[in-house]
Write a protein that holds these residues in place. Sequence first.
Motif, short mmCIF file in Angstrom:
data_model
loop_
_atom_site.label_atom_id
_atom_site.label_comp_id
_atom_site.label_asym_id
_atom_site.label_seq_id
_atom_site.Cartn_x
_atom_site.Cartn_y
_atom_site.Cartn_z
N ASP A 1 10.54 4.13 -4.13
CA ASP A 1 11.52 3.68 -3.14
C ASP A 1 11.42 4.51 -1.86
O ASP A 1 11.58 4.00 -0.75
CB ASP A 1 12.93 3.77 -3.71
N GLN A 2 11.17 5.81 -2.03
CA GLN A 2 11.03 6.70 -0.88
C GLN A 2 9.81 6.33 -0.04
O GLN A 2 9.86 6.29 1.19
CB GLN A 2 10.92 8.14 -1.38
N ALA A 3 8.70 6.02 -0.73
CA ALA A 3 7.50 5.59 -0.02
C ALA A 3 7.73 4.27 0.70
O ALA A 3 7.25 4.06 1.82
CB ALA A 3 6.34 5.47 -1.01
N ALA A 4 8.49 3.37 0.06
CA ALA A 4 8.80 2.09 0.69
C ALA A 4 9.69 2.29 1.91
O ALA A 4 9.51 1.62 2.94
CB ALA A 4 9.47 1.16 -0.32
N ALA A 5 10.66 3.21 1.81
CA ALA A 5 11.55 3.48 2.94
C ALA A 5 10.77 4.00 4.15
O ALA A 5 11.08 3.66 5.30
CB ALA A 5 12.62 4.48 2.52
N ALA A 6 9.75 4.80 3.89
CA ALA A 6 8.93 5.33 4.98
C ALA A 6 8.21 4.21 5.72
O ALA A 6 7.84 4.37 6.90
CB ALA A 6 7.92 6.34 4.44
N LEU A 7 8.02 3.08 5.04
CA LEU A 7 7.37 1.92 5.66
C LEU A 7 8.39 0.94 6.25
O LEU A 7 8.00 -0.12 6.75
CB LEU A 7 6.51 1.20 4.63
N GLY A 8 9.69 1.28 6.16
CA GLY A 8 10.71 0.43 6.74
C GLY A 8 11.38 -0.54 5.80
O GLY A 8 12.17 -1.39 6.22
N TYR A 9 11.12 -0.39 4.49
CA TYR A 9 11.73 -1.28 3.50
C TYR A 9 13.01 -0.65 2.93
O TYR A 9 13.09 0.57 2.76
CB TYR A 9 10.78 -1.54 2.33
N SER A 10 13.95 -1.49 2.58
CA SER A 10 15.09 -1.09 1.76
C SER A 10 14.86 -1.65 0.35
O SER A 10 14.20 -2.69 0.19
CB SER A 10 16.40 -1.63 2.32
N THR A 11 15.42 -0.97 -0.66
CA THR A 11 15.19 -1.38 -2.04
C THR A 11 16.51 -1.57 -2.77
O THR A 11 17.40 -0.74 -2.68
CB THR A 11 14.33 -0.34 -2.79
N TYR A 12 16.60 -2.67 -3.51
CA TYR A 12 17.75 -2.94 -4.37
C TYR A 12 17.23 -3.14 -5.79
O TYR A 12 16.30 -3.92 -6.00
CB TYR A 12 18.49 -4.19 -3.89
N ARG B 1 0.84 -1.20 0.00
CA ARG B 1 0.00 0.00 0.00
C ARG B 1 0.87 1.25 0.00
O ARG B 1 1.80 1.38 0.80
CB ARG B 1 -0.91 0.00 1.23
N GLY B 2 0.59 2.16 -0.92
CA GLY B 2 1.35 3.39 -1.04
C GLY B 2 2.59 3.27 -1.90
O GLY B 2 3.23 4.28 -2.21
N VAL B 3 2.93 2.05 -2.29
CA VAL B 3 4.11 1.81 -3.12
C VAL B 3 3.70 1.20 -4.46
O VAL B 3 4.18 1.60 -5.53
CB VAL B 3 5.11 0.87 -2.40
N GLY B 4 2.80 0.25 -4.42
CA GLY B 4 2.40 -0.48 -5.62
C GLY B 4 2.95 -1.89 -5.60
O GLY B 4 3.43 -2.37 -4.57
N ARG B 5 2.91 -2.54 -6.72
CA ARG B 5 3.39 -3.92 -6.81
C ARG B 5 4.89 -3.94 -7.04
O ARG B 5 5.42 -3.19 -7.88
CB ARG B 5 2.68 -4.65 -7.94
N VAL B 6 5.58 -4.80 -6.30
CA VAL B 6 7.03 -4.93 -6.43
C VAL B 6 7.35 -6.37 -6.81
O VAL B 6 6.57 -7.29 -6.57
CB VAL B 6 7.76 -4.54 -5.13
#
Length: 285
Positions: free
Chosen positions: A243-254, A207-212
Amino acid sequence: MTPISHHAGTTTATRFLTRRALLRAGWTDRQLAAAVADGRLLKPRPNAYLPPGVHTDTIDACALGGRLTCVSELARRGVFVLEQPALHVHLHENRRRAPVLARPVRRHWDRLRRMPPLGATSVGAFDAVLQAVRCQPPRAAVATLDSALHLGALHPDDLDELFRQLPRRHAVLRKLIDSRAESGPETLVRLMLRSLGARFDVQVRIRGVGRVDFVVDGWLIVECDSEAFHSTWEDQRRDRRRDQAAAALGYSTYRPIAEDIMWRPEEVRAALAGLLGSRRRGRRR
């Protein structure tokens, strides 16, 4: 005089027409010669005519007296295969003396399981996949199977027959297939994660990021980037905001790029191992 046409879609193979068929359709020998001379018809070999606009691989396969097959035919259909320099052509056993092309050719002589229509310039998808699994390294073969299933070139009900026709050593590949993969690089990354013993989910909607593409160990998002969908600044801006939205949820992205996934897999695997190892070491501390 009936015009020759071919389907623009990649899944439908072009058929060549013979002189006799064209004469029956209302052409004359003079009209055929004029059409070939001015490019309205292609004549890759004696007594075989094709419409203009046909892919070069199809023309060359027809010139050899065979049909496009294996990775060459799957690439024409849009199915993922690892790039190979040779043109793959299926030839009938009585055409051992096919003409020589200026490009490398991989000739296939094996019996087809599903005969294509008369005049077809390509083998069917089933036989192309069957040959491509044997012609590629195991990881690439899995990616091809995933892609063929995802795109509908191969039906799940075909898998039993497919693996009966393959050598027994290929049986291990079946449990690695996942038709949810939307690209070959995704399959290759999935196999890397599996080899690292990581826990992961595929095609996850956040939610807020989309499909990954992947969520690994509940915290690492892995997105497989290709030039086709991530090359412009607008594409990059969209990705960075995701990626910024995911970081706000505690995720890191590669985001490994497709080029490295396919041709420098050891570097991508090392990066995944480093990221996963750093989190585990942090937990221990």
